[in-house]
Scaffold this motif. Structure first.
Motif, PDB file in Angstrom:
ATOM      1  N   SER A  50       0.844  -1.212   0.000  1.00  0.00           N
ATOM      2  CA  SER A  50       0.000   0.000   0.000  1.00  0.00           C
ATOM      3  C   SER A  50       0.867   1.245   0.000  1.00  0.00           C
ATOM      4  N   GLU A  51       0.299   2.323  -0.508  1.00  0.00           N
ATOM      5  CA  GLU A  51       1.067   3.567  -0.600  1.00  0.00           C
ATOM      6  C   GLU A  51       0.524   4.636   0.326  1.00  0.00           C
ATOM      7  N   LYS A  52      -0.640   4.346   0.958  1.00  0.00           N
ATOM      8  CA  LYS A  52      -1.267   5.354   1.809  1.00  0.00           C
ATOM      9  C   LYS A  52      -1.718   4.708   3.121  1.00  0.00           C
ATOM     10  N   PHE A  53      -1.452   5.387   4.235  1.00  0.00           N
ATOM     11  CA  PHE A  53      -1.775   4.831   5.553  1.00  0.00           C
ATOM     12  C   PHE A  53      -2.423   5.890   6.437  1.00  0.00           C
ATOM     13  N   ILE A  54      -3.479   5.473   7.144  1.00  0.00           N
ATOM     14  CA  ILE A  54      -4.056   6.331   8.187  1.00  0.00           C
ATOM     15  C   ILE A  54      -3.512   5.757   9.490  1.00  0.00           C
ATOM     16  N   VAL A  55      -2.962   6.633  10.346  1.00  0.00           N
ATOM     17  CA  VAL A  55      -2.231   6.129  11.510  1.00  0.00           C
ATOM     18  C   VAL A  55      -2.878   6.589  12.820  1.00  0.00           C
ATOM     19  N   ALA A  56      -3.246   5.617  13.671  1.00  0.00           N
ATOM     20  CA  ALA A  56      -3.840   5.953  14.966  1.00  0.00           C
ATOM     21  C   ALA A  56      -2.843   5.639  16.078  1.00  0.00           C
ATOM     22  N   THR A  57      -1.869   6.531  16.227  1.00  0.00           N
ATOM     23  CA  THR A  57      -0.975   6.524  17.380  1.00  0.00           C
ATOM     24  C   THR A  57      -0.411   7.934  17.512  1.00  0.00           C
ATOM     25  N   GLU A  58       0.440   8.163  18.505  1.00  0.00           N
ATOM     26  CA  GLU A  58       0.959   9.510  18.762  1.00  0.00           C
ATOM     27  C   GLU A  58       1.647  10.074  17.512  1.00  0.00           C
ATOM     28  N   GLU A  59       1.448  11.373  17.264  1.00  0.00           N
ATOM     29  CA  GLU A  59       1.879  11.968  15.992  1.00  0.00           C
ATOM     30  C   GLU A  59       3.381  11.865  15.700  1.00  0.00           C
ATOM     31  N   GLY A  60       4.222  11.704  16.748  1.00  0.00           N
ATOM     32  CA  GLY A  60       5.670  11.630  16.534  1.00  0.00           C
ATOM     33  C   GLY A  60       6.082  10.502  15.599  1.00  0.00           C
ATOM     34  N   LEU A  61       5.320   9.412  15.603  1.00  0.00           N
ATOM     35  CA  LEU A  61       5.691   8.267  14.768  1.00  0.00           C
ATOM     36  C   LEU A  61       5.652   8.615  13.278  1.00  0.00           C
ATOM     37  N   LEU A  62       4.824   9.598  12.916  1.00  0.00           N
ATOM     38  CA  LEU A  62       4.693   9.916  11.495  1.00  0.00           C
ATOM     39  C   LEU A  62       5.990  10.452  10.894  1.00  0.00           C
ATOM     40  N   HIS A  63       6.819  11.104  11.708  1.00  0.00           N
ATOM     41  CA  HIS A  63       8.102  11.592  11.211  1.00  0.00           C
ATOM     42  C   HIS A  63       8.955  10.405  10.763  1.00  0.00           C
ATOM     43  N   ARG A  64       9.029   9.394  11.621  1.00  0.00           N
ATOM     44  CA  ARG A  64       9.836   8.207  11.289  1.00  0.00           C
ATOM     45  C   ARG A  64       9.246   7.473  10.079  1.00  0.00           C
ATOM     46  N   LEU A  65       7.916   7.323  10.075  1.00  0.00           N
ATOM     47  CA  LEU A  65       7.271   6.613   8.959  1.00  0.00           C
ATOM     48  C   LEU A  65       7.559   7.305   7.630  1.00  0.00           C
ATOM     49  N   ARG A  66       7.477   8.651   7.635  1.00  0.00           N
ATOM     50  CA  ARG A  66       7.697   9.404   6.386  1.00  0.00           C
ATOM     51  C   ARG A  66       9.161   9.323   5.953  1.00  0.00           C
ATOM     52  N   LYS A  67      10.052   9.399   6.934  1.00  0.00           N
ATOM     53  CA  LYS A  67      11.480   9.355   6.631  1.00  0.00           C
ATOM     54  C   LYS A  67      11.881   7.993   6.032  1.00  0.00           C
ATOM     55  N   GLU A  68      11.302   6.925   6.604  1.00  0.00           N
ATOM     56  CA  GLU A  68      11.677   5.585   6.138  1.00  0.00           C
ATOM     57  C   GLU A  68      10.971   5.176   4.844  1.00  0.00           C
ATOM     58  N   ASN A  69       9.869   5.880   4.535  1.00  0.00           N
ATOM     59  CA  ASN A  69       9.073   5.502   3.354  1.00  0.00           C
ATOM     60  C   ASN A  69       8.774   6.747   2.523  1.00  0.00           C
ATOM     61  N   PRO A  70       9.788   7.324   1.873  1.00  0.00           N
ATOM     62  CA  PRO A  70       9.588   8.613   1.203  1.00  0.00           C
ATOM     63  C   PRO A  70       8.513   8.596   0.116  1.00  0.00           C
ATOM     64  N   GLY A  71       8.249   7.438  -0.474  1.00  0.00           N
ATOM     65  CA  GLY A  71       7.250   7.405  -1.554  1.00  0.00           C
ATOM     66  C   GLY A  71       5.829   7.187  -1.044  1.00  0.00           C
ATOM     67  N   LYS A  72       5.664   7.005   0.254  1.00  0.00           N
ATOM     68  CA  LYS A  72       4.333   6.671   0.779  1.00  0.00           C
ATOM     69  C   LYS A  72       3.730   7.840   1.549  1.00  0.00           C
ATOM     70  N   GLN A  73       2.405   7.804   1.698  1.00  0.00           N
ATOM     71  CA  GLN A  73       1.715   8.919   2.377  1.00  0.00           C
ATOM     72  C   GLN A  73       1.144   8.451   3.725  1.00  0.00           C
ATOM     73  N   PHE A  74       1.336   9.270   4.757  1.00  0.00           N
ATOM     74  CA  PHE A  74       0.855   8.919   6.098  1.00  0.00           C
ATOM     75  C   PHE A  74      -0.040  10.032   6.625  1.00  0.00           C
ATOM     76  N   ILE A  75      -1.229   9.646   7.080  1.00  0.00           N
ATOM     77  CA  ILE A  75      -2.212  10.626   7.565  1.00  0.00           C
ATOM     78  C   ILE A  75      -2.523  10.290   9.023  1.00  0.00           C
ATOM     79  N   LEU A  76      -2.407  11.275   9.906  1.00  0.00           N
ATOM     80  CA  LEU A  76      -2.717  11.041  11.320  1.00  0.00           C
ATOM     81  C   LEU A  76      -4.240  10.924  11.479  1.00  0.00           C
ATOM     82  N   ALA A  77      -4.700   9.916  12.213  1.00  0.00           N
ATOM     83  CA  ALA A  77      -6.142   9.678  12.335  1.00  0.00           C
ATOM     84  C   ALA A  77      -6.857  10.722  13.203  1.00  0.00           C
ATOM     85  N   TYR A  78      -6.110  11.507  13.947  1.00  0.00           N
ATOM     86  CA  TYR A  78      -6.687  12.645  14.672  1.00  0.00           C
ATOM     87  C   TYR A  78      -5.579  13.674  14.883  1.00  0.00           C
TER      88      TYR A  78
END
Ligand code: 13P
Ligand code: SF4
Length: 306
Positions: A226-254
């Motif tokens: 998958s190339e797109k993820f909705i993420v339900a955990t603390e927002e800090g994780l999105l930095h790591r997710l984006r850095k490790e997966n530059p071609g993928k999109q991460f959206i915080l669930a709140y």
């Protein structure tokens, strides 16, 4: 010299390493020697034989765990006020009360507890291995604390009877995620995969495509097609997710899903922690001895499984 250069210089001079939890601010993650989940960081601290000082950029119980597992190293928590509210919800006295009611039932504690509470448990677990640990126990009923959402998740997965102690323990940050928001985002992004931390409510978990700890989410996102993820955990994780997966999109669930305790740590405080060697986290040896046993039992089970 800027703050980052000063931190790098002090780290070298003092033989220190900087460990940052997945929920830390991006600028801290970017200069850390290692970024990971609670238990990965403690293991990293153990494997760094040369290090004399560990700056643990996270919250109290994580630094305490590192101090217990590394009795010959100085463990520093940059913000003394960085305390996990969920860890405060379960005291040693509360555990003793439950042990009296259920004397033959083993007590499993999530690492998100204070060392004084862990000293009264049989074995520890993290959100990454809770299911594995409970499955490995030769018991059909287990006392489990302090997160009742994680307890419920483990019960669903193992089919065992999991008695939550206290009955209502929770993470205030993960409780912010609501199914209505997740539903709306799923409608807006039908091609997205929803990843949910097990500290979220059962309603959130039921909507999830994947339930897992922070590091399990990282692995899942990396390996998923998958190339797109909705993420339900603390927002800090999105930095790591984006850095490790530059071609993928991460959206915080709140949008507001922030752990204010994790965010107390800043580059300035890390610099001061190194310079003044504060705040030293230490655990009384009698408490540390019992707690170390419960942590080592957890490592034994997960190492056995490979
Ligand atoms: P991890 O065990 O995934 O690091 O999570 C710890 C935590 O505080 C979750 O809110
Ligand atoms: Fe504690 Fe929740 Fe913050 Fe994790 S996110 S440290 S469980 S308050």
């Amino acid at each position: 010299m800027d703050l980052v250069d000063n931190i790098v210089k002090l780290k070298k001079e003092k033989k220190a390493i900087l460990l940052a939890h997945n929920y830390q601010r991006p600028e801290i993650q970017d200069i850390a020697d290692y970024v990971g989940d609670s238990i990965e960081l403690s293991r990293k601290a153990m494997s760094e034989k040369e290090a004399e000082i560990i700056v643990f950029s996270a919250v109290d119980f994580m630094a305490e765990t590192a101090a217990i597992l590394n009795p010959h190293k100085k463990v520093l928590l940059p913000s003394l006020g960085a305390r996990c509210p969920m860890a405060q919800m379960l005291t040693a006295d509360e555990i003793k009360k439950w042990k009296t009611l259920y004397p033959l039932v083993p007590v499993v504690l999530y690492v998100n507890t204070l060392a004084s509470a862990k000293a009264y448990c049989d074995i520890c677990c993290t959100s990454a291995n809770a299911v594995e640990i409970i499955e490995a126990l030769d018991a059909e009923t287990v006392l489990f604390g302090p997160d009742h959402n994680l307890a419920e998740y483990v019960q669903e997965k193992t089919g065992k009877t999991i008695l939550p102690i206290p009955e209502w323990g929770f993470c205030p940050t993960h409780l912010l995620f609501q199914p209505e928001d997740a539903d709306m985002l799923k409608m807006q992004h039908p091609d997205a995969v929803l990843m949910v931390h097990p500290e979220c409510t059962a309603e959130m978990r039921r909507l999830a495509d994947f339930v897992g700890s922070t590091s399990q989410m990282c692995r899942f996102a990396r390996e998923s097609s998958s190339e797109k993820f909705i993420v339900a955990t603390e927002e800090g994780l999105l930095h790591r997710l984006r850095k490790e997966n530059p071609g993928k999109q991460f959206i915080l669930a709140y949008e507001e899903a922030v752990c204010p305790n994790m965010k107390l740590n800043t580059l300035e405080r890390i610099y001061l922690a190194l310079k003044e060697e504060k705040y030293v986290i230490s655990v009384p040896e009698d408490v540390a001895r019992h707690t170390r046993k419960a942590l080592e039992k957890m490592f034994e089970v997960i190492n056995r499984k490979g």
